[in-house]
Design a protein around this motif. Structure first.
Motif, PDB file in Angstrom:
ATOM      1  N   PRO A 134       0.850  -1.170  -0.066  1.00 62.01           N
ATOM      2  CA  PRO A 134      -0.031  -0.013  -0.008  1.00 62.01           C
ATOM      3  C   PRO A 134       0.821   1.276   0.094  1.00 62.01           C
ATOM      4  O   PRO A 134       0.557   2.135  -0.807  1.00 62.01           O
ATOM      5  N   ILE A 135       1.879   1.394   0.729  1.00 61.66           N
ATOM      6  CA  ILE A 135       2.770   2.478   0.923  1.00 61.66           C
ATOM      7  C   ILE A 135       3.513   2.657  -0.633  1.00 61.66           C
ATOM      8  O   ILE A 135       3.378   3.946  -1.112  1.00 61.66           O
ATOM      9  N   LYS A 136       3.866   1.700  -1.108  1.00 65.31           N
ATOM     10  CA  LYS A 136       4.573   1.877  -2.490  1.00 65.31           C
ATOM     11  C   LYS A 136       3.649   2.293  -3.315  1.00 65.31           C
ATOM     12  O   LYS A 136       4.075   2.998  -4.183  1.00 65.31           O
ATOM     13  N   HIS A 137       2.388   1.662  -3.280  1.00 62.30           N
ATOM     14  CA  HIS A 137       1.421   2.114  -4.314  1.00 62.30           C
ATOM     15  C   HIS A 137       0.905   3.740  -4.309  1.00 62.30           C
ATOM     16  O   HIS A 137       0.938   4.219  -5.222  1.00 62.30           O
ATOM     17  N   LEU A 138       0.928   4.358  -3.014  1.00 65.42           N
ATOM     18  CA  LEU A 138       0.903   5.624  -2.940  1.00 65.42           C
ATOM     19  C   LEU A 138       1.936   6.445  -3.483  1.00 65.42           C
ATOM     20  O   LEU A 138       1.774   7.408  -4.006  1.00 65.42           O
TER      21      LEU A 138
ATOM     22  N   GLN B 208      10.634  -2.510   5.877  1.00 61.93           N
ATOM     23  CA  GLN B 208      11.874  -1.555   5.877  1.00 61.93           C
ATOM     24  C   GLN B 208      11.690  -0.426   4.719  1.00 61.93           C
ATOM     25  O   GLN B 208      11.874   0.609   5.051  1.00 61.93           O
ATOM     26  N   GLU B 209      11.610  -1.119   3.662  1.00 58.90           N
ATOM     27  CA  GLU B 209      11.453  -0.088   2.346  1.00 58.90           C
ATOM     28  C   GLU B 209      10.316   1.027   2.343  1.00 58.90           C
ATOM     29  O   GLU B 209      10.297   1.913   2.126  1.00 58.90           O
ATOM     30  N   ASP B 210       9.167   0.306   2.883  1.00 59.11           N
ATOM     31  CA  ASP B 210       7.902   1.330   2.964  1.00 59.11           C
ATOM     32  C   ASP B 210       8.276   2.470   4.191  1.00 59.11           C
ATOM     33  O   ASP B 210       7.908   3.705   3.749  1.00 59.11           O
ATOM     34  N   LEU B 211       9.183   2.009   5.095  1.00 52.15           N
ATOM     35  CA  LEU B 211       9.477   3.135   6.168  1.00 52.15           C
ATOM     36  C   LEU B 211      10.494   3.845   5.510  1.00 52.15           C
ATOM     37  O   LEU B 211      10.305   5.299   5.826  1.00 52.15           O
ATOM     38  N   GLN B 212      11.238   3.513   4.496  1.00 53.08           N
ATOM     39  CA  GLN B 212      12.253   4.332   4.353  1.00 53.08           C
ATOM     40  C   GLN B 212      11.560   5.301   3.260  1.00 53.08           C
ATOM     41  O   GLN B 212      12.106   6.652   2.896  1.00 53.08           O
ATOM     42  N   ILE B 213      10.590   4.954   2.641  1.00 56.41           N
ATOM     43  CA  ILE B 213       9.845   5.749   1.638  1.00 56.41           C
ATOM     44  C   ILE B 213       9.057   6.860   2.369  1.00 56.41           C
ATOM     45  O   ILE B 213       9.075   8.070   2.293  1.00 56.41           O
TER      46      ILE B 213
ATOM     47  N   ALA C  49       9.943   7.873   5.410  1.00 59.00           N
ATOM     48  CA  ALA C  49      10.811   8.884   5.957  1.00 59.00           C
ATOM     49  C   ALA C  49      11.393   9.887   5.071  1.00 59.00           C
ATOM     50  O   ALA C  49      11.383  10.938   5.228  1.00 59.00           O
ATOM     51  N   GLY C  50      11.525   9.286   3.882  1.00 54.34           N
ATOM     52  CA  GLY C  50      11.934  10.156   2.552  1.00 54.34           C
ATOM     53  C   GLY C  50      11.118  11.080   2.285  1.00 54.34           C
ATOM     54  O   GLY C  50      11.825  12.456   1.791  1.00 54.34           O
ATOM     55  N   GLN C  51       9.910  10.729   2.157  1.00 55.01           N
ATOM     56  CA  GLN C  51       8.927  11.880   1.730  1.00 55.01           C
ATOM     57  C   GLN C  51       8.627  12.732   3.112  1.00 55.01           C
ATOM     58  O   GLN C  51       7.819  13.683   2.683  1.00 55.01           O
ATOM     59  N   GLY C  52       8.914  12.643   4.191  1.00 49.29           N
ATOM     60  CA  GLY C  52       8.710  13.263   5.172  1.00 49.29           C
ATOM     61  C   GLY C  52       7.300  13.250   5.751  1.00 49.29           C
ATOM     62  O   GLY C  52       6.607  14.001   6.225  1.00 49.29           O
ATOM     63  N   SER C  53       6.354  12.093   5.330  1.00 48.78           N
ATOM     64  CA  SER C  53       4.998  11.997   5.654  1.00 48.78           C
ATOM     65  C   SER C  53       4.952  11.748   7.096  1.00 48.78           C
ATOM     66  O   SER C  53       5.360  10.476   7.522  1.00 48.78           O
ATOM     67  N   PRO C  54       4.128  12.483   7.776  1.00 52.40           N
ATOM     68  CA  PRO C  54       3.683  11.919   9.191  1.00 52.40           C
ATOM     69  C   PRO C  54       2.927  10.561   9.122  1.00 52.40           C
ATOM     70  O   PRO C  54       2.133  10.334   8.494  1.00 52.40           O
ATOM     71  N   VAL C  55       3.132  10.090  10.177  1.00 51.95           N
ATOM     72  CA  VAL C  55       2.401   8.642  10.463  1.00 51.95           C
ATOM     73  C   VAL C  55       1.619   9.045  11.897  1.00 51.95           C
ATOM     74  O   VAL C  55       1.963   9.544  12.936  1.00 51.95           O
ATOM     75  N   VAL C  56       0.247   8.447  11.806  1.00 50.95           N
ATOM     76  CA  VAL C  56      -0.408   8.294  13.051  1.00 50.95           C
ATOM     77  C   VAL C  56      -0.862   6.903  13.456  1.00 50.95           C
ATOM     78  O   VAL C  56      -1.460   6.221  12.610  1.00 50.95           O
ATOM     79  N   LEU C  57      -0.364   6.635  14.504  1.00 50.72           N
ATOM     80  CA  LEU C  57      -0.843   5.490  14.947  1.00 50.72           C
ATOM     81  C   LEU C  57      -1.968   5.289  15.914  1.00 50.72           C
ATOM     82  O   LEU C  57      -2.434   6.223  16.669  1.00 50.72           O
ATOM     83  N   CYS C  58      -2.618   4.293  15.881  1.00 51.74           N
ATOM     84  CA  CYS C  58      -4.085   4.232  17.099  1.00 51.74           C
ATOM     85  C   CYS C  58      -4.078   2.862  17.611  1.00 51.74           C
ATOM     86  O   CYS C  58      -4.793   1.978  17.052  1.00 51.74           O
ATOM     87  N   PRO C  59      -3.258   2.728  18.381  1.00 52.95           N
ATOM     88  CA  PRO C  59      -2.943   1.493  19.250  1.00 52.95           C
ATOM     89  C   PRO C  59      -4.113   0.573  19.598  1.00 52.95           C
ATOM     90  O   PRO C  59      -4.272  -0.586  19.287  1.00 52.95           O
ATOM     91  N   GLN C  60      -5.116   1.138  20.241  1.00 55.44           N
ATOM     92  CA  GLN C  60      -6.288   0.484  20.518  1.00 55.44           C
ATOM     93  C   GLN C  60      -7.078   0.035  19.339  1.00 55.44           C
ATOM     94  O   GLN C  60      -7.636  -1.244  19.285  1.00 55.44           O
ATOM     95  N   SER C  61      -7.226   0.836  18.418  1.00 60.78           N
ATOM     96  CA  SER C  61      -7.822   0.298  17.197  1.00 60.78           C
ATOM     97  C   SER C  61      -7.138  -0.886  16.612  1.00 60.78           C
ATOM     98  O   SER C  61      -7.794  -1.994  16.039  1.00 60.78           O
TER      99      SER C  61
END
Ligand code: ZN
Length: 432
Positions: free
Chosen positions: A236-240, A260-265, A267-279
């Motif tokens: 999904p991340i590489k798709h976006l 790891q590759e998704d996270l590098q993308i 990080a490289g794009q500077g996109s913030p991530v929001v986690l919803c641990p209980q969900s």
């Protein structure tokens, strides 16, 4: 020196990113900003119209809930313990088709605002439909918020023709940008599996053209991964990324199924991530690699998600779960310390929200968004440091809430919301 509000004789946590506490402190607020936050000796000359006795209280910045669907308070407890696709297709989408209208969006968002304010949230980012009415409810409540109009390639509440979803979102942004208020508009593309490539690209173009943020659910479940992976590409991340929609103004909600590759993308794009641990726990989505994200310098915030998949909007619960599941998952008690989690739910969230000058710290010049917590309770004593806020406090410990220099809750009483009326309206909607 004059102030609008002066909080005296309090324990102060001025920066949730550090463990520094100031005892016998005071906080002065003038013209919706902090004018002083420090030892009592520094406020001897300050005269204020409103003085709040902070004895036995902790003053700290308000919490930031970076992801929710406020009208979904109506569906709290309606369909629990189901797999995501079954939950969405057989329960939530049909309930939405039946029940969601502007009036419902207003009252259920008022309920969400009441719950969030009462549990110490001073800034919320929302994504749903009828966001005009969500924004109106937040404005009436005095809640600082991002209201993001939903975009999905199905008939949706208020947007029966999916061919007009971008048009409807554009109209929302145009109207909301005329308002000078604490509620800023944004866009919310539901997900890569419910929005076509064209829709996602048009949503991003609209976000760029109007200067707003684009929120999107992405990489939430294994099922989504397989839906995107098989026909479209590797993840999904590489798709976006392939569609060109990831950048610092695209906020990726969930990111559980990332390698790891998704996270590098990201990080490289500077996109913030929001986690919803209980969900993520309740829908058994999986475990986001939060330690890796932080190591890689990814900006991460926390959200509750809609309360149909949680079922609470209390950010204290979210912080507690966030810290503990990461430790359990890695069998490592050192993973993701409480101070780090508190920072995600305050400083990081404020920075990601895009509100100019908002830092979620109590420093002179900062917007006055703060909460007072009642420490005179068995479960909050002794209070050595802010870790207790993550591991022992709950939203019910919040007594007073100030947003943009306005007292919206004082000693447990909501001042901007007629809670009796909201409860009555929501109960009647729930039985309709
Ligand atoms: Zn969500």
């Amino acid at each position: 020196m004059k102030a609008d509000i002066l909080i005296t004789d309090t324990l102060l946590l001025p920066d949730p990113g550090s463990k520094t506490l100031i005892r016998d402190a005071c906080v002065a607020i003038g013209a919706n900003r902090i004018t002083y936050a420090g030892p009592m000796t520094g406020c001897a000359e300050i005269e204020a119209e409103k003085v709040i006795d902070g004895h036995g209280r902790l003053a700290m910045p308000g919490l930031v809930n970076l992801h929710g669907h406020a009208p979904m308070t109506l569906f709290r407890g309606l369909a629990d313990d189901l797999e995501l696709t079954d939950w969405l297709n057989n329960h939530i989408f049909p309930a939405e088709a039946r029940a969601v209208n502007p009036e419902m969006a207003y009252w259920c968002s008022s309920l969400a605002a009441a719950e969030m304010i009462a549990s110490g949230t001073t800034l919320a980012a929302d994504g749903y439909f009828h966001e005009h009415d969500v924004a109106r409810a937040f404005e009436d409540a005095g809640l600082r918020a991002v209201a993001a109009q939903g975009i999905i390639d199905f008939p949706a509440p208020g947007v029966p023709d999916p061919g007009k979803n971008i048009e409807a979102a554009a109209a929302f942004i145009k109207t909301r940008q005329l308002h000078d208020s604490l509620v800023r508009p944004a866009l919310f593309a539901h997900s890569p599996y419910t929005c076509s490539n064209t829709t996602l690209q048009r949503a991003k173009q609209l976000a760029n053209a109007t200067g707003v943020q684009l929120y999107i659910h992405v990489a939430e479940t294994e099922h989504e991964y397989s839906l995107i992976n098989e026909p479209l590409g590797p993840s999904p991340i590489k798709h976006l990324q392939g569609l060109g929609i990831l950048d610092e103004n695209t906020i990726c909600v969930h990111c559980v199924w990332t390698d790891q590759e998704d996270l590098q993308i990201i990080a490289g794009q500077g996109s913030p991530v929001v986690l919803c641990p209980q969900s993520h726990l309740k829908l058994a989505s999986g475990m986001a690699d939060l330690p890796r994200m932080l190591e890689m310098g990814i900006r991460v915030g926390l959200g509750t998600d809609g309360c149909a998949s949680n079922n609470s909007l209390d950010m204290f619960r979210e912080m507690d779960i966030c810290a503990k599941i990461q430790k359990l998952h890695r069998l490592d008690p050192v993973a993701v310390p409480a101070t780090e989690v508190l920072k995600l739910a305050t400083v990081n969230g404020a920075a990601i929200s895009g509100f100019p000058g908002l830092t979620a710290t109590l420093a002179p010049g900062s917007p006055a968004d703060l909460i007072l917590i009642d420490l005179q309770q068995p479960h909050l004593q002794p209070f050595y440091n802010g870790d207790l806020l993550v591991y022992a406090a709950s939203g019910a410990d919040v007594r007073t809430v100030i947003i943009d220099g306005r007292i919206v809750m004082e000693e447990g009483k909501l001042l901007t919301i007629d809670l009796d009326e909201v409860l009555q309206q929501v109960r009647s909607l729930a039985t309709a």
